[in-house]
Design a protein around this motif. Structure first.
Motif, PDB file in Angstrom:
ATOM      1  N   UNK A  51      36.589  65.011  30.939  1.00 19.88           N
ATOM      2  CA  UNK A  51      36.100  66.037  32.342  1.00 19.88           C
ATOM      3  C   UNK A  51      35.333  65.181  33.159  1.00 19.88           C
ATOM      4  N   UNK A  52      35.919  64.482  34.133  1.00 19.26           N
ATOM      5  CA  UNK A  52      35.220  63.604  34.973  1.00 19.26           C
ATOM      6  C   UNK A  52      34.113  64.413  35.875  1.00 19.26           C
ATOM      7  N   UNK A  53      34.352  65.814  36.008  1.00 26.45           N
ATOM      8  CA  UNK A  53      33.199  66.541  36.820  1.00 26.45           C
ATOM      9  C   UNK A  53      31.845  66.866  35.995  1.00 26.45           C
ATOM     10  N   UNK A  54      32.106  66.790  34.621  1.00 27.80           N
ATOM     11  CA  UNK A  54      30.962  66.895  33.885  1.00 27.80           C
ATOM     12  C   UNK A  54      30.772  65.806  33.260  1.00 27.80           C
ATOM     13  N   UNK A  55      31.551  64.694  33.377  1.00 23.56           N
ATOM     14  CA  UNK A  55      31.113  63.336  32.741  1.00 23.56           C
ATOM     15  C   UNK A  55      31.279  63.683  31.251  1.00 23.56           C
ATOM     16  N   UNK A  56      31.873  64.193  30.627  1.00 23.45           N
ATOM     17  CA  UNK A  56      31.819  64.414  29.269  1.00 23.45           C
ATOM     18  C   UNK A  56      33.379  64.432  28.695  1.00 23.45           C
ATOM     19  N   UNK A  57      33.451  64.147  27.283  1.00 19.28           N
ATOM     20  CA  UNK A  57      34.668  64.150  26.700  1.00 19.28           C
ATOM     21  C   UNK A  57      34.827  65.260  25.798  1.00 19.28           C
ATOM     22  N   UNK A  58      35.602  66.036  25.947  1.00 25.57           N
ATOM     23  CA  UNK A  58      35.589  67.507  25.153  1.00 25.57           C
ATOM     24  C   UNK A  58      36.473  67.497  24.064  1.00 25.57           C
ATOM     25  N   UNK A  59      36.304  67.979  22.872  1.00 21.68           N
ATOM     26  CA  UNK A  59      36.988  68.135  21.598  1.00 21.68           C
ATOM     27  C   UNK A  59      37.171  69.534  21.454  1.00 21.68           C
ATOM     28  N   UNK A  60      38.379  69.832  20.995  1.00 21.85           N
ATOM     29  CA  UNK A  60      38.829  71.296  20.590  1.00 21.85           C
ATOM     30  C   UNK A  60      39.466  71.102  19.292  1.00 21.85           C
ATOM     31  N   UNK A  61      38.899  72.069  18.435  1.00 23.78           N
ATOM     32  CA  UNK A  61      39.605  72.149  17.124  1.00 23.78           C
ATOM     33  C   UNK A  61      40.101  73.793  16.812  1.00 23.78           C
ATOM     34  N   UNK A  62      41.211  74.085  16.954  1.00 23.86           N
ATOM     35  CA  UNK A  62      41.978  75.379  16.701  1.00 23.86           C
ATOM     36  C   UNK A  62      42.796  75.461  15.664  1.00 23.86           C
ATOM     37  N   UNK A  63      42.804  76.712  15.050  1.00 23.43           N
ATOM     38  CA  UNK A  63      43.663  77.195  14.244  1.00 23.43           C
ATOM     39  C   UNK A  63      44.349  78.582  14.141  1.00 23.43           C
TER      40      UNK A  63
END
Length: 250
Positions: free
Chosen positions: A231-243
């Motif tokens: 996410x360039x707006x927040x300058x963070x790389x997001x991680x999602x783990x879903x089940x």
């Protein structure tokens, strides 16, 4: 018409995604419950906690209820969850009832309880959904999901989806993201069923024998969904783990 708030938009998005999951029956094996490994795997990734969503859904076939009963059920569930400062909303038409309450539980999590009931010709169905949203700290997932199962048991068969979201500072290289995903898949013993890799996004749908519940997806068993995106707006790389699948937009 009033403008929808943030929580209502989020639950609306969840319901849109859930409509697809409702058509997919959940199955189970003798493996461990999904909560046993997902939380540990997330913590092992060393991602910074951002938020978590736990969504419970019970379906009642061949029954249509009006706004009075839907409201009664909503408040009943809210009382059992010890929901505080609950705000009731309703959307009622001739053959359609939608009632929802949004408030906070003692732990501070935002909870939305929603009941939708509709009838069309000979078809009648009612859906009860509880959405837990927490962005201050990780909750103990296993205990919470057990509580939701017990709470919705009187209404019908209950399915629960879980999504944990974390972040890494900056824009991780593609190779670094692949390493994070690979480590998570190894920890959960996930076999990749379907993968999408393009630009800033990695999304893997897979199956693990370690996780009890699973769904049939495209003719395959799946019960884990892992995704990463910068996410360039927040300058963070997001991680999602879903089940079994990620039920929030990413």
């Amino acid at each position: 018409m009033r403008e929808l708030g943030k929580n209502e938009k989020r639950i609306g998005l969840y319901i849109l995604i859930l409509c697809n999951l409702i058509l997919l029956p959940f199955y189970s094996s003798k493996a461990a419950p999904k909560e046993s490994g997902i939380q540990a795997a997330f913590e092992q990734s060393e991602a910074n906690f951002a938020e978590m969503n736990i969504n419970a859904h019970a379906a009642i076939e061949n029954q249509f209820i009006g706004v009075q009963k839907a409201t009664q059920w909503c408040w009943q569930i809210a009382e059992q969850l010890e929901l505080e400062n609950g705000q009731l909303n309703a959307n009622v038409e001739k053959d359609y009832t939608q009632v929802w309450i949004t408030g906070k539980v003692k732990a501070g999590s935002t909870v939305t309880i929603q009941i939708q009931s509709q009838q069309h010709e000979k078809l009648q169905e009612t859906h009860i959904m509880i959405d837990f949203y927490e962005d201050h700290g990780m909750l103990e997932i296993k205990g919470l999901t057990e509580q939701l199962y017990e709470l919705l048991k009187p209404y019908g068969k209950t399915n629960i989806t879980t999504c944990l979201i974390g972040t890494f500072e900056g824009n991780m290289e593609v190779t670094e993201r692949e390493e994070v995903v690979k480590a998570l898949m190894k920890a959960l013993e996930v076999k990749e069923v379907e993968g999408y890799r393009e630009g800033n996004i990695i999304s893997i749908v897979g199956y693990s024998d370690k996780i009890k519940e699973w769904i049939n997806y495209g003719g395959n068993r799946v019960n884990v969904n892992i995704a990463m995106r910068y996410n360039d707006y927040e300058n963070k790389t997001f991680l999602w783990i879903g089940t079994p699948l990620i039920t929030v937009g990413y």
